[in-house]
Scaffold this active site. Sequence first.
Site: not given
Ligand code: ADP
Length: 213
Positions: A13, A86, A125, A159, A170
Amino acid sequence: MNIILLGPPGAGKGTQARILVDGRGMTQLSTGDMLREAKDSGTEMGKVVADVMAKGELVTDEIVIGLIREKLEAGGTGFIFDGFPRTLAQADALGDLLAEVGQSLDHVIAMEVNDDALVQRITARSTCGNCGEVYNDITKPIPADEKCSNCGASDFKRRADDNEESLRTRLMEYYKKTSPLLGYYHAKGQLRWVPGLGEIDEVSGGIAAVLDS
Ligand code: ADP
Ligand code: ZN
């Protein structure tokens, strides 16, 4: 035009959002990036979320909805929602917020991938700390001179939640709480599937086909 990029962690994404920002002048709203910024700048909210994020669990709806509200109220259009919504509660809140600012949601792009590919992508990554360029130990290694091919900086980051244990959490969070959004947006007639497993430009081609349809 406002769109959501929907898919499990590692679906690509963020990579696709960057391409849309560069190619179409859209604005990426990544709640993951906003939360990591809050964490790095040591704000109270950042301290609260750091632990939850490292474990791979979801931050509360209240916090992320607040972050998105701030961005939408500041004005603008052409948003790419990346990593938000989410949960169903977040999806409802986004609908309300967009209506309040007189905007619509045009497409929800679901990126189709398989879980094996996700583990490989995520555990390999790293990103450039300066410009955000994404690298992968196997498919796109950091250059031998250790300088970012995009900006020349030498500050690569991994990360805290890109490890197998947190990734398992996740993925489970995704299937339990986020995947119901596929049905939600399907029922609203907004869902579009795009194959997410090909080369980066094949995936962006699939997304472009939807946006230009
Ligand atoms: P990923 O690469 O896992 O899709 P993101 O960078 O989008 O990860 O998000 C990393 C973390 O930030 C998630 O695992 C969660 O803890 C938190 N997070 C991000 N966006 C949301 C959301 N919309 N609702 C709840 N938690 C979120
Ligand atoms: Zn860079």
